[in-house]
Motif scaffolding. Structure first.
Motif, PDB file in Angstrom:
ATOM      1  N   LYS A   5      21.298   7.114  39.433  1.00 31.40           N
ATOM      2  CA  LYS A   5      20.647   6.889  40.720  1.00 31.40           C
ATOM      3  C   LYS A   5      19.928   8.164  41.144  1.00 31.40           C
ATOM      4  CE  LYS A   5      24.450   4.011  42.355  1.00 31.40           C
ATOM      5  NZ  LYS A   5      25.485   3.871  43.389  1.00 31.40           N
ATOM      6  N   SER A   6      18.829   7.988  41.845  1.00 29.84           N
ATOM      7  CA  SER A   6      18.147   9.147  42.410  1.00 29.84           C
ATOM      8  C   SER A   6      18.870   9.554  43.694  1.00 29.84           C
ATOM      9  CB  SER A   6      16.688   8.820  42.724  1.00 29.84           C
ATOM     10  OG  SER A   6      16.614   7.943  43.840  1.00 29.84           O
ATOM     11  N   THR A  87      16.222  15.316  48.657  1.00 35.93           N
ATOM     12  CA  THR A  87      15.405  15.645  47.485  1.00 35.93           C
ATOM     13  C   THR A  87      14.439  16.774  47.845  1.00 35.93           C
ATOM     14  OG1 THR A  87      15.595  13.398  46.627  1.00 35.93           O
ATOM     15  CG2 THR A  87      13.788  14.745  45.775  1.00 35.93           C
TER      16      THR A  87
END
Length: 111
Positions: A5-6, A87
């Motif tokens: 998964k990101s 992120t």
């Protein structure tokens, strides 16, 4: 094996989980307190596993992996509650390390 998964997906997954409760995210102060609590639990587990302090016979089994998972969950809750894209935050920190600390450590040379 589970699909990778990101970080963005993980943030959304945590948000979906928290959004099902009327209480929603805790306040930033409460989240910091929870984070400190979880880091303390990680420290205790690391001390039991790698340090000189063995567990008491009646202490529950735990793992470094689960404690890190708890810290990750709280970190994501904290970021989500403040609208922080982890992120982007990661990219900014890595850029800082790659510039400010570019010559700080001895690099491995590949041939």
């Amino acid at each position: 094996m589970a699909e990778e998964k990101s970080l963005a997906e993980i943030q959304r997954e945590v948000d979906r989980y928290i959004s099902q409760f009327k209480e929603g995210y805790f306040s930033p102060l409460a989240l910091v307190a929870r984070m400190v609590e979880e880091v303390g639990e990680l420290a205790r587990e690391v001390n039991h596993r790698y340090g000189e302090k063995p567990k008491k016979p009646d202490e529950a089994e735990n793992s470094v992996e689960l404690e890190l998972g708890d810290i990750l969950f709280i970190t994501i809750c904290f970021a989500n509650s403040l609208g922080i894209d982890l992120t982007k935050a990661h990219d900014q920190v890595l850029e800082k390390f790659n510039t400010r600390d570019a010559d700080r450590w001895t690099k491995k040379h590949t041939e």
